[in-house]
Design an enzyme around this catalytic site. Structure first.
Site, PDB file in Angstrom:
ATOM      1  N   GLU A 106      -5.146  -4.841  10.849  1.00  0.00           N
ATOM      2  CA  GLU A 106      -4.133  -3.806  11.052  1.00  0.00           C
ATOM      3  C   GLU A 106      -4.461  -3.030  12.327  1.00  0.00           C
ATOM      4  OE1 GLU A 106      -2.037  -2.239   7.195  1.00  0.00           O
ATOM      5  OE2 GLU A 106      -4.053  -1.445   7.312  1.00  0.00           O
ATOM      6  N   ASN A 158       0.858  -1.183   0.000  1.00  0.00           N
ATOM      7  CA  ASN A 158       0.000   0.000   0.000  1.00  0.00           C
ATOM      8  C   ASN A 158       0.893   1.231   0.000  1.00  0.00           C
ATOM      9  OD1 ASN A 158      -1.934   1.953   0.329  1.00  0.00           O
ATOM     10  ND2 ASN A 158      -2.377   1.451   2.461  1.00  0.00           N
ATOM     11  N   GLU A 180      -6.861   4.776   7.999  1.00  0.00           N
ATOM     12  CA  GLU A 180      -6.660   6.186   7.653  1.00  0.00           C
ATOM     13  C   GLU A 180      -7.901   6.759   6.991  1.00  0.00           C
ATOM     14  OE1 GLU A 180      -1.890   5.436   7.227  1.00  0.00           O
ATOM     15  OE2 GLU A 180      -3.092   5.679   5.412  1.00  0.00           O
ATOM     16  N   HIS A 219      -9.515   1.083   5.191  1.00  0.00           N
ATOM     17  CA  HIS A 219      -8.237   1.322   5.868  1.00  0.00           C
ATOM     18  C   HIS A 219      -8.450   2.320   7.005  1.00  0.00           C
ATOM     19  CE1 HIS A 219      -4.074   2.542   6.555  1.00  0.00           C
ATOM     20  NE2 HIS A 219      -3.710   1.441   5.925  1.00  0.00           N
ATOM     21  N   LYS A 256      -0.029   4.295  -0.453  1.00  0.00           N
ATOM     22  CA  LYS A 256      -0.711   5.459   0.113  1.00  0.00           C
ATOM     23  C   LYS A 256      -0.523   6.678  -0.804  1.00  0.00           C
ATOM     24  CE  LYS A 256      -0.199   3.392   4.641  1.00  0.00           C
ATOM     25  NZ  LYS A 256      -0.045   3.579   6.099  1.00  0.00           N
ATOM     26  N   GLY A 258       2.268   2.809  10.671  1.00  0.00           N
ATOM     27  CA  GLY A 258       3.150   3.951  10.469  1.00  0.00           C
ATOM     28  C   GLY A 258       3.823   4.457  11.721  1.00  0.00           C
TER      29      GLY A 258
END
Length: 259
Positions: A170, A9, A100, A98, A11, A176
């Site tokens: 996740e 990914n 985010e 996800h 991003k 991150g």
């Protein structure tokens, strides 16, 4: 035996050309080997999906989009990209839910569920992301939170459709941050997810679904996850941005799978 996955990914990183260049590095690093039980998937930013997909033709690498519109194939949805457009660009997979997206863009569980259904309806393979926050884990609510996300995302879907979904666990606190769940904790959650799928559907269905781990995955930690019985691959963020690093992760998955 369930297929294993290495999903990159990227991003909001890389220009179109940078995306193609890194893809070429991954393809060349994999060589001429035929696709075995490890599926390699790259999810570049939207503008690069078509270019990366074109470069991946006739290789063992596939492409994914990082998001999709929950609504129809076309219409007055400014700024959105439909499942049909993603397919037309050459992608086979799409990341859905996800953390985010959930955190920064207020994507609620019911919206994630609509996106899962839309992806399946169109023929895309959804990679459904679930995970708890640090606060939820510290309060012992991780299974309740992840279970709720899965139940809502899969609501109304029959087993034949659910079998086509990939789930990626996740933990939000590991994305991150450089932190990661240890292999035992990750396995415990994956086992919970598979047992939940058994309760929602049946054991045969649950056994067919690949469940990935994501959250600060690195080349030197990959093997410890893949060795777990319910972990079927990795969803990789930062460590996938450089071809050499991602190739090491792919190799670790292959070696662990071979025993």
């Amino acid at each position: 035996m369930r297929p294993l996955y290495c999903v990159a990914n990227w991003k909001m990183n890389k220009t179109i050309q940078d995306s193609v260049n890194t893809t070429v590095g991954i393809i060349e690093g994999l060589g001429d080997e035929s696709e075995q039980n490890v599926h390699v998937v790259i999810a570049p930013q939207f503008l690069a999906v078509a270019a990366v997909s074109q470069r991946c033709q006739n290789t063992v690498v596939h492409t994914a989009a990082q998001n999709l519109c929950a609504e129809a194939a076309s219409g007055a949805y400014t700024g959105e990209v439909s499942a049909e457009m993603i397919l037309d660009a050459g992608a086979k997979y799409v990341i859905v839910g996800h953390s985010e997206r959930r955190t920064y863009y207020a994507e609620e569980d019911f919206r994630v569920g609509k996106k899962v259904a839309r992806a399946l309806e169109s023929g895309l393979v959804p990679i459904l992301c679930v995970g708890e926050t640090l606060e939820e884990r510290e309060r012992g609510l991780e299974e309740e939170r992840v279970g709720s996300q899965i139940k809502i995302a899969l609501y109304g879907l029959e087993a034949a459709k659910v079998e086509k979904i990939i789930i990626a666990y996740e933990p939000v606190w590991a994305i991150g941050t450089g932190k990661s769940a240890n292999a035992a904790d990750a396995q415990k959650m994956h086992q919970f997810i598979r047992s939940l799928l058994t309760r929602l559907y049946d054991e045969a269905t649950a056994t067919k679904i690949s469940i990935l781990y994501g959250g600060s995955v690195k080349p030197d930690t990959t093997a410890s996850y893949i060795e777990q019985p319910d972990i079927d691959g990795v969803l990789v963020g930062g460590a996938s941005l450089e071809s050499d690093s991602f190739l090491k992760i792919i190799e670790a998955v292959k070696e662990s799978a071979q025993g």
